[in-house]
Design a protein around this motif. Structure first.
Motif, short mmCIF file in Angstrom:
data_model
loop_
_atom_site.label_atom_id
_atom_site.label_comp_id
_atom_site.label_asym_id
_atom_site.label_seq_id
_atom_site.Cartn_x
_atom_site.Cartn_y
_atom_site.Cartn_z
N GLY A 72 6.55 7.76 0.49
CA GLY A 72 5.82 8.97 0.86
C GLY A 72 6.53 9.85 1.84
N TYR A 73 7.74 9.48 2.25
CA TYR A 73 8.46 10.24 3.28
C TYR A 73 9.08 11.47 2.64
N GLY A 74 8.76 12.62 3.23
CA GLY A 74 9.06 13.88 2.56
C GLY A 74 10.32 14.57 3.04
N ALA A 111 0.85 -1.18 0.00
CA ALA A 111 0.00 0.00 0.00
C ALA A 111 0.88 1.23 0.00
N HIS A 112 0.34 2.33 -0.53
CA HIS A 112 1.06 3.60 -0.53
C HIS A 112 0.04 4.69 -0.26
N ALA A 113 0.17 5.36 0.88
CA ALA A 113 -0.86 6.30 1.31
C ALA A 113 -0.77 7.65 0.62
N GLY A 114 0.45 8.10 0.31
CA GLY A 114 0.60 9.42 -0.28
C GLY A 114 2.06 9.82 -0.30
N SER A 115 2.32 11.10 -0.57
CA SER A 115 3.69 11.53 -0.80
C SER A 115 3.98 12.86 -0.13
N GLY A 116 5.21 13.02 0.29
CA GLY A 116 5.63 14.29 0.89
C GLY A 116 5.28 14.42 2.35
N VAL A 117 5.21 13.31 3.07
CA VAL A 117 4.80 13.33 4.47
C VAL A 117 5.97 13.73 5.36
N LEU A 118 5.76 14.74 6.20
CA LEU A 118 6.73 15.15 7.21
C LEU A 118 6.24 14.70 8.59
N THR A 119 6.98 15.06 9.62
CA THR A 119 6.69 14.54 10.96
C THR A 119 5.27 14.83 11.40
N ASP A 120 4.77 16.04 11.12
CA ASP A 120 3.43 16.40 11.58
C ASP A 120 2.33 15.71 10.78
N GLY A 121 2.68 15.03 9.69
CA GLY A 121 1.69 14.29 8.93
C GLY A 121 1.74 12.79 9.15
N LEU A 122 2.62 12.35 10.06
CA LEU A 122 2.80 10.92 10.25
C LEU A 122 1.58 10.23 10.85
N GLU A 123 0.82 10.95 11.67
CA GLU A 123 -0.32 10.31 12.33
C GLU A 123 -1.32 9.79 11.30
N ASP A 124 -1.69 10.64 10.34
CA ASP A 124 -2.62 10.20 9.29
C ASP A 124 -1.98 9.13 8.42
#
Length: 411
Positions: free
Chosen positions: A237-239, A196-209
């Motif tokens: 997705g890690y930004g 699975a791939h949830a999305g792209s460009g995730v930073l620390t504050d977006g890790l919960e979602d």
């Protein structure tokens, strides 16, 4: 290999050697891409060290240039591919096709033909499917090898709605249909994993979602029998921080949250970073050719355009900019745009930059991911060269195209 795990978590645009960039602009012209392959290797090593015991693959779609692929293969990375061309280019760069993973998204017939033919001599190749139709088409081709199922977790994350793939019906098997599809795969193929791939460009504050989607993947793995799976792939997705004031992704926090979210597994955890590996390793050099005072702004015209870097026009993306020629000048708010005949061809609006003058060289940062990959020949503009930096050496990884290159395929 050299241990790069302790390298800085982000490379800001001002950290680049301005004298080197000035020399590159003089010797190779502008616009040009610059890729620091040492930084690519550092980023891969740091990410891998944060996830001990996991299988970290590089998502080739972020940057499929042979210089980048070769650098990553040199440090032991495996490669995940989203199209047949990425499979072929990975092999040409030296990858063992038995180590490749092909994540098929509505694959054209040619793509499936290529992957099935490749698997005849490379049975270790994994094909990830996101639709029942793809299973039918594989069976029609006589394929009975390694298959992973891409799950649609129903949760999307990332820096823009256009990259929130986890909630997009285009990607993956609907969540509640996965057990039934897994039964079929076990009957006709070799079920080796879930993806699975949830999305792209995730930073620390977006890790919960981001981790809410990963939690659903772990739950489904246990539901279909993770003890019978080789891996559970939670994608990438890690930004990286594009804006100067944004902090970098905290990999220690990310690692802990991801492992907690996926839960206890007998299968190996797999991750596919792309942007994180190459974004801050690349930049664009461009030359100022026009200064125009307008009623509401100062327009700075440069020789790069949306054909060079389309992300600002496509996603509204912010890319840092730096006056390489005169960083000591007082900042001046300017609008920076290229030579393409559309209002979308703008890199920055009212951006404070050390006051640009004609013939100054500007750098556009974080261009290593989805930069050259999305470059085009709009306006019959030949694509720029790509200059590679590695072990103190400078080489031309891709030469500048000519107009003959643009028209070569015409009849």
């Amino acid at each position: 290999m050299t241990d790069h795990a302790d390298s800085p978590p982000i490379r800001r645009l001002a950290d680049w050697d301005a004298d080197l960039l000035t020399r590159l602009a003089t010797e190779h012209g502008t616009p040009q891409y610059v890729m620091d392959l040492d930084r690519v290797k550092q980023n891969y090593a740091r990410f891998s060290a944060a996830f001990p015991g996991a299988h970290v693959m590089y998502a080739a779609k972020a940057h499929t240039g042979s210089a980048v692929l070769e650098a990553l293969l040199e440090v032991g990375a495996d490669i995940e591919c989203a199209a047949w061309g990425e499979l072929q280019r990975s092999i040409e760069a030296g990858a063992d096709p038995n180590t490749l993973q092909y994540t098929a998204v509505n694959p054209p017939d040619h793509d499936l033909d290529y992957a099935v033919d490749l698997a005849e001599d490379a049975p270790g190749l994994t094909i990830t499917i996101g639709a029942r139709d793809t299973l039918d088409r594989l069976a029609e081709r006589g394929y009975d090898g390694r298959v992973a199922i891409r799950i649609n977790p129903g949760i999307g994350t990332g820096h823009h709605e256009k990259v929130a793939t986890g909630a997009d019906a285009k990607f993956g098997i609907p969540y509640e249909q996965v057990p039934e599809v897994a039964d079929r795969v076990r009957e006709e193929f070799d079920l080796v994993g879930l993806h699975a791939h949830a999305g792209s460009g995730v930073l620390t504050d977006g890790l919960e979602d981001h981790c809410k989607a990963i939690e659903r993947v772990g739950e489904m793995a246990r539901r279909v029998g993770d003890d019978e799976l080789e891996f559970v792939d939670v994608g990438g997705g890690y930004g990286v921080p594009y804006r100067e004031e944004e902090p970098p992704l905290d990999l220690d926090v990310a690692s802990e949250m991801v492992r907690d979210a996926v839960g206890e597994l007998d299968a190996t955890l797999k991750l596919e970073p792309g942007r994180y590996i190459v974004a801050d390793a690349g930049l664009i050099l461009t030359t100022v050719n026009t200064i125009k005072e307008a009623p509401d702004t100062t327009v700075v015209g440069v020789d790069a355009s949306l054909a060079t870097l389309v992300r600002p026009a496509m996603f509204g993306s912010y890319h840092p900019m730096y006056n390489v020629s005169a960083p000591e000048r007082d900042p001046h708010e300017v609008t920076v745009g290229g030579p393409v005949c559309t209002s979308a061809d703008v890199f920055a609006h009212d951006r404070p930059i050390a006051r640009p003058e004609r013939d100054d060289v500007l750098a556009i940062g974080n261009a290593g991911s989805y930069g050259y990959e999305l470059a085009s020949q709009f306006h019959s503009q030949p694509r720029p060269p790509e200059i590679a930096l590695e072990d103190g050496e400078v080489r031309v990884a891709r030469r500048r195209e000519t107009l003959d290159d643009v028209t070569r395929v015409e009849q």
